[in-house]
Design an enzyme around this catalytic site. Structure first.
Site, PDB file in Angstrom:
ATOM      1  N   ALA A   1     -12.866  -5.952   6.834  1.00  0.00           N
ATOM      2  CA  ALA A   1     -12.828  -7.344   7.133  1.00  0.00           C
ATOM      3  C   ALA A   1     -13.554  -7.784   8.269  1.00  0.00           C
ATOM      4  O   ALA A   1     -14.045  -8.787   8.807  1.00  0.00           O
ATOM      5  CB  ALA A   1     -11.518  -7.878   6.728  1.00  0.00           C
TER       6      ALA A   1
ATOM      7  N   GLU B   1     -11.798 -26.714   1.887  1.00  0.00           N
ATOM      8  CA  GLU B   1     -12.517 -26.538   0.607  1.00  0.00           C
ATOM      9  C   GLU B   1     -11.692 -27.066  -0.680  1.00  0.00           C
ATOM     10  O   GLU B   1     -12.148 -27.506  -1.580  1.00  0.00           O
ATOM     11  CB  GLU B   1     -13.370 -25.124   0.527  1.00  0.00           C
ATOM     12  CG  GLU B   1     -13.941 -25.034  -0.630  1.00  0.00           C
ATOM     13  CD  GLU B   1     -14.676 -23.536  -0.610  1.00  0.00           C
ATOM     14  OE1 GLU B   1     -14.672 -22.843   0.531  1.00  0.00           O
ATOM     15  OE2 GLU B   1     -15.501 -23.343  -1.878  1.00  0.00           O
ATOM     16  N   ARG B   2     -10.575 -26.289  -0.630  1.00  0.00           N
ATOM     17  CA  ARG B   2      -9.691 -26.316  -1.819  1.00  0.00           C
ATOM     18  C   ARG B   2      -9.204 -27.564  -2.017  1.00  0.00           C
ATOM     19  O   ARG B   2      -8.714 -28.175  -3.194  1.00  0.00           O
ATOM     20  CB  ARG B   2      -8.533 -25.174  -1.791  1.00  0.00           C
ATOM     21  CG  ARG B   2      -9.495 -23.871  -2.282  1.00  0.00           C
ATOM     22  CD  ARG B   2      -8.737 -22.653  -1.741  1.00  0.00           C
ATOM     23  NE  ARG B   2      -9.712 -21.502  -2.058  1.00  0.00           N
ATOM     24  CZ  ARG B   2      -9.406 -20.251  -1.747  1.00  0.00           C
ATOM     25  NH1 ARG B   2      -8.461 -19.791  -1.028  1.00  0.00           N
ATOM     26  NH2 ARG B   2     -10.286 -19.481  -1.921  1.00  0.00           N
TER      27      ARG B   2
END
Ligand SMILES: Cc1cc2nc3c(=O)[nH]c(=O)nc-3n(C[C@H](O)[C@H](O)[C@H](O)COP(=O)(O)OP(=O)(O)OC[C@H]3O[C@@H](n4cnc5c(N)ncnc54)[C@H](O)[C@@H]3O)c2cc1C
Length: 382
Positions: free
Chosen positions: A181, A247-248
């Site tokens: 990550a 965004e959600r």
């Protein structure tokens, strides 16, 4: 006695803003929808018109060219576009791209990109998904390799909204493939006359026909190292995680607005349409179906309002935003499907808005992180 429900985050200033947005959406933008759907994209002049009306980056500070409002202003615009049936404008990804810059960009990056984005002169896109990696972002193959004060970008992306018109791409790339990550960076790519960059054809979808969802190809593109979001490589994954609630919440809000619109359209239709000597709305099944749809839309409204309030207060966590995303989009599909059914055969004709809403709704459960991935995120908090 009944009292009309009003979203608790609204105030008089937002209502005045809503009136202006509504007029523009209904009178100027909605009549352009058929043209955009045929062209499979929104033309660049229309983007500027929307920017000129203050409907882009309304929640971004004025010093960066934005409207100086809050997330509530963005919400008003999203709602009014949905109510007016203006579904082609890829405002959601444009705003998401801008909010990456606002939240994580250097001062220079904010001053460079946000003002033209607010004016609609520079359209933004988010380029995460690849042909072989969507949900599993760590599996992306796009590489950005340092070469002096540039990064050399190689790879391809798919399903990118605003893909044909975007001038600024927020590209997820691996800058250190061995670091997991921590090896992921967000590279802001100015497409201008970038050598090695190519846009594929607009993808042929079952709905959202006015959106220019596309493949993008990068073949040895040389991007200034100064375009790494925030100026330091390796922060991309953390930056992505940080922005996901925004965004959600937007996807959840659009789902609620779509349910509210479907309900209004269908109630009107059921009042007009007659069968067996009476209006459809007089039949108990129609009344019960609409009562159920109204209940679901209202429960959804109260939940998304709570998410919006928490977002405004800076306390909307990823798990709650994920609940909004999966549940509201699932319920959107259920409500729109019921509303289509009440239209009978006309509901299946694209000429009728409910038919387009049905096809448009389906992808809400897929993009922005699939609903299955949302449940994985929520399950981690059990
Ligand atoms: C119209 C449209 C617009 C889009 N816009 C954009 C955009 O602007 N930018 C962008 O980057 N992407 C965009 N996307 C891509 C979208 O975000 C991806 O399609 C989505 O994340 C899923 O990835 P995938 O298609 O590779 O499916 P996959 O990841 O292959 O998933 C296939 C199925 O497996 C399930 N699955 C995967 N992993 C798990 C798991 N761990 N547990 C349980 N089930 C799992 C999924 O839920 C799904 O049902 C868009 C897609 C569409 C269709």
């Amino acid at each position: 006695m009944t009292h009309a429900y009003r979203s608790p985050w609204l105030d008089d200033e937002l209502e005045a803003f809503r009136d202006a947005v509504r007029r523009f959406a209904n009178n100027v933008l909605a009549p352009r929808e058929p043209k955009w759907q045929q062209a499979r994209r929104v033309d660049t002049l229309s983007w500027r018109d929307v920017g000129g009306m203050g409907m882009l980056l309304a929640g971004v500070p004025e010093c960066y060219g934005g409207g100086g409002g809050t997330f509530a202003h963005d919400c008003v615009v999203f709602e009014e576009l949905e109510y007016a049936g203006v579904t082609s404008l890829g405002k959601h990804v444009h705003e998401i791209c801008a909010h990456y810059v606002l939240a994580h960009g250097t001062e220079e990056q904010k001053r460079r990109w946000l003002p033209p984005m607010a004016r609609g002169e520079l359209v933004g896109a988010i380029a995460m998904s690849e042909p072989s990696a969507g949900s599993d972002l760590q599996g992306i193959l796009t590489r950005a390799v340092r070469s002096g004060d540039e990064l050399v970008l190689d790879g391809s992306k798919t399903f990118i909204s605003n893909g044909q018109v975007a001038g600024l791409l927020c590209v997820v790339a691996k800058t250190d493939p061995g670091a997991g990550a921590k090896g992921i960076s967000l590279l802001m790519v100015e497409t201008g006359d970038l050598a090695g960059f190519r846009r594929g054809a607009t993808l042929d979808k079952i709905g959202q026909h006015g959106q220019d969802t596309s493949e993008l190809f990068f073949d040895g593109c040389r991007v200034p190292a100064a375009n790494v979001l925030g100026g330091t490589e390796g922060r991309g994954f953390a930056q992505l995680m940080d922005q996901l609630p925004y965004e959600r919440a937007i996807i959840g809000l659009v789902a609620v607005a779509a349910m509210e619109r479907a309900l209004r359209l269908t109630t009107d239709y059921a009042r007009e349409r007659r069968a067996f000597g009476k209006a459809l709305i007089e039949m108990q099944n129609t009344r019960f179906r609409l009562a159920e749809a109204k209940t679901l839309a209202h429960v959804g409204r109260v939940f998304i309002d709570s998410c919006i309030q928490r977002f405004l207060a800076g306390t909307l966590d990823t798990a709650t935003a994920s609940m909004a995303k999966w549940w509201l989009t699932d319920v959107q599909c259920q409500v729109v499907d019921e509303c289509l059914q009440l239209h009978g055969g006309y509901g299946y004709m694209r000429e009728y808005p409910i038919a387009r809403m049905y096809a448009d709704a389906r992808v809400q459960r897929i993009y922005g992180g699939t609903n299955e991935i949302m449940k994985e995120i929520i399950a981690r908090t059990l």
